[in-house]
Design a protein around this motif. Sequence first.
Motif, PDB file in Angstrom:
ATOM      1  N   GLN A   1      -4.960  -1.914   9.280  1.00  0.00           N
ATOM      2  CA  GLN A   1      -3.994  -1.667  10.466  1.00  0.00           C
ATOM      3  C   GLN A   1      -4.445  -2.145  11.658  1.00  0.00           C
ATOM      4  O   GLN A   1      -3.782  -1.845  12.757  1.00  0.00           O
ATOM      5  CB  GLN A   1      -3.070  -0.412  10.354  1.00  0.00           C
ATOM      6  CG  GLN A   1      -2.444  -0.230   8.901  1.00  0.00           C
ATOM      7  CD  GLN A   1      -1.534   1.073   8.927  1.00  0.00           C
ATOM      8  OE1 GLN A   1      -0.754   1.471   9.759  1.00  0.00           O
ATOM      9  NE2 GLN A   1      -2.440   1.875   7.854  1.00  0.00           N
TER      10      GLN A   1
ATOM     11  N   LEU B   1       1.124  -5.131   8.485  1.00  0.00           N
ATOM     12  CA  LEU B   1       0.587  -3.592   7.932  1.00  0.00           C
ATOM     13  C   LEU B   1       0.972  -2.431   8.691  1.00  0.00           C
ATOM     14  O   LEU B   1       1.559  -1.320   8.194  1.00  0.00           O
ATOM     15  CB  LEU B   1      -0.573  -3.693   7.564  1.00  0.00           C
ATOM     16  CG  LEU B   1      -0.912  -4.583   6.533  1.00  0.00           C
ATOM     17  CD1 LEU B   1      -2.358  -5.188   6.327  1.00  0.00           C
ATOM     18  CD2 LEU B   1      -0.750  -4.217   5.363  1.00  0.00           C
ATOM     19  N   ARG B   2       0.990  -2.382  10.266  1.00  0.00           N
ATOM     20  CA  ARG B   2       1.558  -1.404  10.875  1.00  0.00           C
ATOM     21  C   ARG B   2       2.879  -1.378  10.662  1.00  0.00           C
ATOM     22  O   ARG B   2       3.501  -0.317  10.802  1.00  0.00           O
ATOM     23  CB  ARG B   2       0.951  -1.555  12.376  1.00  0.00           C
ATOM     24  CG  ARG B   2      -0.426  -1.429  12.674  1.00  0.00           C
ATOM     25  CD  ARG B   2      -0.571  -1.249  14.101  1.00  0.00           C
ATOM     26  NE  ARG B   2      -0.519  -2.563  14.877  1.00  0.00           N
ATOM     27  CZ  ARG B   2      -1.138  -3.526  14.898  1.00  0.00           C
ATOM     28  NH1 ARG B   2      -2.296  -3.431  14.531  1.00  0.00           N
ATOM     29  NH2 ARG B   2      -0.613  -4.696  15.672  1.00  0.00           N
TER      30      ARG B   2
ATOM     31  N   ALA C   1      -7.212   1.774   4.189  1.00  0.00           N
ATOM     32  CA  ALA C   1      -5.688   1.898   4.515  1.00  0.00           C
ATOM     33  C   ALA C   1      -5.420   1.731   5.905  1.00  0.00           C
ATOM     34  O   ALA C   1      -4.510   1.071   6.360  1.00  0.00           O
ATOM     35  CB  ALA C   1      -4.922   2.782   3.646  1.00  0.00           C
ATOM     36  N   ARG C   2      -6.248   2.622   6.585  1.00  0.00           N
ATOM     37  CA  ARG C   2      -6.021   2.833   8.125  1.00  0.00           C
ATOM     38  C   ARG C   2      -6.936   1.525   8.907  1.00  0.00           C
ATOM     39  O   ARG C   2      -6.448   1.018   9.761  1.00  0.00           O
ATOM     40  CB  ARG C   2      -6.900   4.086   8.242  1.00  0.00           C
ATOM     41  CG  ARG C   2      -6.263   5.372   7.889  1.00  0.00           C
ATOM     42  CD  ARG C   2      -6.957   6.664   8.703  1.00  0.00           C
ATOM     43  NE  ARG C   2      -8.099   6.711   8.239  1.00  0.00           N
ATOM     44  CZ  ARG C   2      -8.628   7.541   7.199  1.00  0.00           C
ATOM     45  NH1 ARG C   2      -7.699   7.968   6.393  1.00  0.00           N
ATOM     46  NH2 ARG C   2      -9.965   7.679   6.946  1.00  0.00           N
TER      47      ARG C   2
ATOM     48  N   ASP D   1      -2.487  -7.149  10.577  1.00  0.00           N
ATOM     49  CA  ASP D   1      -2.548  -5.821  10.771  1.00  0.00           C
ATOM     50  C   ASP D   1      -1.145  -5.515  11.504  1.00  0.00           C
ATOM     51  O   ASP D   1      -0.733  -4.241  11.292  1.00  0.00           O
ATOM     52  CB  ASP D   1      -3.646  -5.657  11.872  1.00  0.00           C
ATOM     53  CG  ASP D   1      -3.732  -6.474  12.833  1.00  0.00           C
ATOM     54  OD1 ASP D   1      -3.305  -6.245  14.283  1.00  0.00           O
ATOM     55  OD2 ASP D   1      -4.048  -7.574  12.924  1.00  0.00           O
TER      56      ASP D   1
ATOM     57  N   ARG E   1       4.819  -1.971   8.266  1.00  0.00           N
ATOM     58  CA  ARG E   1       5.195  -1.358   6.787  1.00  0.00           C
ATOM     59  C   ARG E   1       4.374  -0.273   6.516  1.00  0.00           C
ATOM     60  O   ARG E   1       4.177   0.095   5.198  1.00  0.00           O
ATOM     61  CB  ARG E   1       4.802  -2.660   5.950  1.00  0.00           C
ATOM     62  CG  ARG E   1       5.622  -3.706   5.921  1.00  0.00           C
ATOM     63  CD  ARG E   1       6.162  -4.260   4.742  1.00  0.00           C
ATOM     64  NE  ARG E   1       7.112  -3.493   4.023  1.00  0.00           N
ATOM     65  CZ  ARG E   1       7.401  -3.345   2.767  1.00  0.00           C
ATOM     66  NH1 ARG E   1       7.059  -4.159   1.942  1.00  0.00           N
ATOM     67  NH2 ARG E   1       8.359  -2.692   2.177  1.00  0.00           N
ATOM     68  N   SER E   2       3.489   0.578   7.430  1.00  0.00           N
ATOM     69  CA  SER E   2       2.880   1.729   7.304  1.00  0.00           C
ATOM     70  C   SER E   2       3.653   2.788   6.342  1.00  0.00           C
ATOM     71  O   SER E   2       2.794   3.594   5.809  1.00  0.00           O
ATOM     72  CB  SER E   2       2.146   2.032   8.552  1.00  0.00           C
ATOM     73  OG  SER E   2       3.303   2.544   9.432  1.00  0.00           O
TER      74      SER E   2
ATOM     75  N   LEU F   1       2.766   2.270   2.842  1.00  0.00           N
ATOM     76  CA  LEU F   1       1.323   1.922   2.417  1.00  0.00           C
ATOM     77  C   LEU F   1       0.469   3.193   2.305  1.00  0.00           C
ATOM     78  O   LEU F   1       0.561   4.116   3.151  1.00  0.00           O
ATOM     79  CB  LEU F   1       0.668   1.131   3.555  1.00  0.00           C
ATOM     80  CG  LEU F   1      -0.729   0.877   3.933  1.00  0.00           C
ATOM     81  CD1 LEU F   1      -1.139  -0.058   2.494  1.00  0.00           C
ATOM     82  CD2 LEU F   1      -1.110   0.201   5.165  1.00  0.00           C
ATOM     83  N   SER F   2      -0.178   3.158   1.122  1.00  0.00           N
ATOM     84  CA  SER F   2      -0.988   4.253   0.999  1.00  0.00           C
ATOM     85  C   SER F   2      -2.384   3.727   0.492  1.00  0.00           C
ATOM     86  O   SER F   2      -2.425   2.719  -0.265  1.00  0.00           O
ATOM     87  CB  SER F   2      -0.551   5.448   0.162  1.00  0.00           C
ATOM     88  OG  SER F   2      -0.214   4.738  -1.108  1.00  0.00           O
TER      89      SER F   2
END
Length: 492
Positions: free
Chosen positions: A233, A245-246, A229-230, A242, A248-249, A252-253
Amino acid sequence: MRILQVSAELFPLLKTGGLADIAGALPLALMADGQDARVLLPGFPAIMAGVHGLTPVAEFNAPWGERFALRFGHIATDGAPAMAAYVIDAPALYDRPGNPYEDASRQPYADNHRRFALLGWAAAQLAQSLDPLWQPEVVHAHDWHAALAPAYLHFAREAGQLKGARVGSVFTVHNLAYQGIFAPWTFPDLGLPGAAFQIDGLEYHGQVSFMKGGLCYADRITTVSPTYAREIQTPEQGCGLDGLLRQRSGVLSGILNAVDDKVWSPATDAALVQGFQTPEGRHMAGKARCKSVLQHQLGLAERPDAPLFILVSRLTEQKGLHLVLGGLDALLAQGGQLALLGAGEAWLEEAFRQRAAAAPQSVSVTIGYNEALAHQLFGAGDVTLVPSLFEPCGLTQMYGLKYGSLPLVRRVGGLADTVVDSSLEDLSSGEATGFVFDRFEVADYDRAVRRAFALYQRAPDWRRVRGHAMRRPADWRTAAAQYIDVYREALG
C-alpha cells in the motif's frame, strides 16, 4: 464449504517457484478441516500426466471462439486423501516446450493473454454450473495467471448469469511485481465488457493488467504475509498499484504462508542421506552427516568447521544477489563456503559461475532447479541467505528454519514476519532464529554475515538459536483457518 482453488502450477506436478508449494498445500489443509476443496489447473503436459483418471466434464467456448474441454480427475498425495482436480484440456495453448510462461529462449509466449484468460474464464464457467454435479461457493484465484476469474465473476453477477446462491471471489497476490501486462489490442480476446477497460478496471497506463483485474473485482484480497500487505500500500512497494490497494484496504489482509510437513520435514525427508528431528545437539548427527556428504558431492572442501551458507533462489536483482556477490570475498576470507542452486538473469548466472571456477573448494554453483538438491542444501546448510529487496512471504527462509539452517534475511515482507534477529548480547529470550539486516546495502549485509560467523563460533549459543528456529510453528492448519474466515467474508 465448496471452494475452487485456481492456479497455474501445483506441487508436485508442476513447479517454477513458491506459488506451486502453496497451491499444492492449501487445498489439502482445507480438506483436513472438512471443507470441500477442489483445484482448477491449465492442461500443461506435466499436469495432464499427473492427474489420474481424467474424465470429460463438459465442453465450453472461450471468449475468442475456440472450443475446449474440461476434464476431472484426482491428484494422489502421500498420506492424505486424493485431491479433486479440474483440468483444462487445450493442447494448442498448453502443450509447448519451455516453462509454463516462456519458450525455450525465455521469451513470454505471444498468446499468454489467451492462455491465462482461459484459466479465469473456466473458473467462472464452473461458478455458472459448467459441472452440473458441483458448483463452487467460493472461487480463490492465485496470482496474475488466475486474476481474471474475479473479473469474470463480477460481470456475470451483474448480468444475472450466476444460478443459485451467490459465489464469492478471493484473489491472492503472491508477488505484485509480476502483473500480467498485455497490449491493449488483446482486450477484445478476453470477453469482458467495454466497461472493464477503464481506470477502475483492467486498464493500466493504456495497457491491460490481469493483476489489476483481480484487485479491482475480487470480493476479498489476500497476500502472503501481514507485513507485505502493509508494504504494497506504499509507493515504494506498490508497483504502481498502491493507490488501488489503499482504496481497497478494507478487504485486504495478509495471511502468512506455511510449510507442508509431509514434504518439508528433516526427520522423514527421503532426499537426505540421514534424517534428524530434535533440535538439541545430541540428536543432530544427521545434519552433520548431510553436510559432509553434500560437501563431497559438490566438490567443496570437507570441513565440518566451515560454516556452509546456502542460496536456493531465482537469480534476479529482487533477491539481493549482488549483495551476496559483493560480500563473497569477505565470507570466504572468514572461512565460509557458499553453495548455490538457482537460475535466472544471465549476468548473475555467469558471475556466480566465475566465482565457483575461481574457488571450487569454497563455492559451488548449480544453475537450474533440482528439487532433491534443494532439500539436501537445506539439510546440510548452516545459514540460508535471503537478502531480498522485497519478499512477499518467502518460503526459503521457512525451509531453512525447519532444517536448522539459520536464515540471514533483510527485514522486509514475510522475512520480517518469520525471522527474529540473533543478538549476541542476549540470547536468553528463546525467540532468536536467525540474522536480520535493514538497509539494502553491502555494508549492512556484511555486518549480518559477520554476526553469523560470531555466533557459529559460540557453539552452545548456535545450538540454542538453531533449536528455537526448528521449533518455530509454521503449520497449515492455522493458515487454512484464516483463509476460511476470508471465504466467509467473501460470501457476505
